[in-house]
Write an enzyme that holds these catalytic residues in place. Structure first.
Site, PDB file in Angstrom:
ATOM      1  CD  GLN A  47      -2.931  -1.216   2.255  1.00 35.26           C
ATOM      2  OE1 GLN A  47      -2.823  -0.471   3.218  1.00 35.26           O
ATOM      3  NE2 GLN A  47      -3.891  -2.127   2.169  1.00 35.26           N
ATOM      4  CG  ASP A  96      -3.673  -9.615   3.967  1.00 33.57           C
ATOM      5  OD1 ASP A  96      -3.200  -8.901   4.876  1.00 33.57           O
ATOM      6  OD2 ASP A  96      -4.019  -9.154   2.862  1.00 33.57           O
TER       7      ASP A  96
HETATM    8  C1  S3P Z   1      -2.655  -4.762   0.184  1.00 27.59           C
HETATM    9  C2  S3P Z   1      -1.454  -4.766   0.859  1.00 27.59           C
HETATM   10  C3  S3P Z   1      -1.272  -5.333   2.212  1.00 27.59           C
HETATM   11  C4  S3P Z   1      -2.411  -6.271   2.586  1.00 27.59           C
HETATM   12  C5  S3P Z   1      -3.757  -5.683   2.258  1.00 27.59           C
HETATM   13  C6  S3P Z   1      -3.864  -5.383   0.767  1.00 27.59           C
HETATM   14  C7  S3P Z   1      -2.740  -4.161  -1.152  1.00 27.59           C
HETATM   15  O1  S3P Z   1      -1.255  -4.262   3.151  1.00 27.59           O
HETATM   16  O2  S3P Z   1      -2.348  -6.577   3.965  1.00 27.59           O
HETATM   17  O3  S3P Z   1      -4.784  -6.575   2.630  1.00 27.59           O
HETATM   18  O4  S3P Z   1      -3.742  -4.360  -1.848  1.00 27.59           O
HETATM   19  O5  S3P Z   1      -1.788  -3.462  -1.541  1.00 27.59           O
HETATM   20  P1  S3P Z   1       0.103  -3.493   3.538  1.00 27.59           P
HETATM   21  O6  S3P Z   1       0.560  -2.736   2.373  1.00 27.59           O
HETATM   22  O7  S3P Z   1      -0.299  -2.617   4.690  1.00 27.59           O
HETATM   23  O8  S3P Z   1       1.061  -4.574   3.955  1.00 27.59           O
END
Ligand code: S3P
Length: 426
Positions: free
Chosen positions: A168, A314
């Site tokens: 993210q 996740d």
């Molecule tokens: C996601 C990245 C992960 C994951 C989330 C979805 C994404 O989060 O846990 O469910 O779609 O980029 P983080 O970037 O906080 O690790």
């Protein structure tokens, strides 16, 4: 809504996994920023992805959504308009963090809000790099969390060393980079999911990955695409674990995305001695996909740490359930990110699995589980976290007595048909 579950006899049959949440979000976002139509097949109709659709509709993008098929009538990189009122991301961290990167470079101002859980999640991790790029982004309550106010600016390209392996954060900075005055790159401590890099490239962006660094050139001409969303391995995880644990089970799990930045659960299950076979390996939406055949059997503990963590982040709640079933000790390290997900997943897994009779101990960055103790049903507080709810439904399948799942409808966030799919396999 409260649901109760009992120990089950063997699970048999086939299940088709719904579309990947991360890829569904990105298909709507990038489709909105592209010229022309993007047709999305197998879009995940979960609450999180519907929040993304609502936000982009609110910024003037016409998005049709009928029968699992979504058409985004994109208006190009500079085609968004100032939203009416506040953009509401609901429970979706992906919507809030990725969209902030896009909004930082627009020629309008807006505010973003979400539910109680999202208002506790750290946004400093995106505010810092965006501010370095020249963005004007503030936490309205000045606590590093949403609600956020963003006043669009001309951005500058930066090289960002992210302290966390987070797709993210990486995606937020790369998306802001589309609006920067030069190349933007992000280096992360371990490789997180690369869906943004793969999909932006297919839309026509000049984006490259080398080791732990991804770089993007600004101002590309993005062109609408046809995208078939692969099944979500994070949703498949519940059936993988169920089939491994419930004696006499064999499940055929169709259409599972097996991108190597997401397939850590398969590697861990195999290290624990699992019988998982793969068939029909193919490509969907530029991503590798396969069907899995998973059979029950005895498993042993393992150590899960280091670079594999972002590839199964996740899935750790349901992996903890599997570890409670397996013989011997499982140690999970370097998973402190679990504390800042939809809930504090480390604490909640330890609390609820202990209540069910598991021998589990929380550590500062993970947990130690001494598996093989019989589980018994309890009432599970989900803390409005979809993955906690689904993990304990799976635990209930091997637990004596009744397991009650509070707020069971929270699964709508990522897997609206979860209960129906599970019942068909019993
Ligand atoms: C996601 C990245 C992960 C994951 C989330 C979805 C994404 O989060 O846990 O469910 O779609 O980029 P983080 O970037 O906080 O690790």
């Amino acid at each position: 809504m409260e649901l109760t579950f009992q120990k089950t006899a063997s699970l048999k049959g086939a299940v088709t996994i719904p579309g990947d949440k991360s890829i569904s979000h990105r298909s709507v976002m990038f489709g909105s920023l592209a010229k022309g139509d993007t047709r999305i097949t197998n879009f995940l109709q979960g609450a999180d992805c519907l929040s993304t659709i609502a936000c982009f509709r609110n910024m003037g993008i016409d998005i049709e959504n009928e029968n699992d098929s979504v058409v985004v009538h994109g208006k190009g990189l500079h085609g968004l308009s100032k939203p009416e009122g506040i953009l509401d991301v609901g429970n979706s961290g992906t919507t809030m963090r990725l969209m902030s990167g896009i909004l930082a470079g627009q020629d309008f101002s807006c505010e973003l809000i979400g539910d109680a859980s999202i208002q506790k999640r750290p946004m400093g991790r995106i505010m810092k790099p965006l501010t370095e790029m020249g963005a004007d982004i503030i936490s309205i309550r000045n606590n590093g969390c949403a609600p956020l106010a963003i006043h669009g600016q001309q951005l500058k390209g930066i090289h960002y060393h992210s302290p966390v392996a987070s797709a993210q954060v990486k995606s937020c900075v790369l998306l802001a980079g589309l609006y920067a005055d030069g190349i933007t790159s992000v280096t992360e401590p371990a490789l997180s999911r690369n869906h943004t890099e793969l999909m932006l490239s297919s839309f026509g962006a000049d984006i490259k990955s080398e080791g732990l660094t991804a770089s993007v050139h600004p101002d590309p001409m993005l062109i609408g695409q046809d995208i078939t969303v692969p099944g979500d391995i994070s949703s498949a995880a519940y059936f993988i674990v169920a089939a491994l644990m419930v004696p006499g089970s064999e499940l055929y799990i169709r259409n599972v995305g097996i991108n190597p930045t997401r397939d850590g659960i398969l590697r861990v299950c195999k290290a624990m001695g699992a019988d998982i076979r793969m068939e029909n390996v193919r490509t969907a939406g530029g991503e590798p996909v396969a069907d899995l055949i998973v059979s029950s059997g005895s498993l042993h503990g393992t150590v899960i740490e280091g670079d594999i963590i972002p590839t199964l982040i996740d899935e750790i709640p349901v992996i903890a359930v599997l570890a409670a079933y397996a013989d011997g000790e499982t140690i999970i390290r370097n998973a402190e990110e679990l504390k800042v997900k939809e809930s504090n997943r480390l604490n909640i897994m330890v609390e609820n699995l202990s209540a069910m009779g598991a021998d589990i101990e929380g550590t500062s960055d993970g947990m130690i589980i001494r598996g093989g103790k019989p589980l018994h049903g309890v009432t599970v507080e989900t803390h409005m976290d979809h993955r906690i709810a689904m993990s304990f439904v799976i635990a209930s399948l091997i637990a004596e007595g009744t397991t009650t799942i509070r707020d069971a409808d929270i699964v709508n966030v990522s897997y609206p048909n979860f209960y129906q799919d599970l019942e068909r396999l019993k």
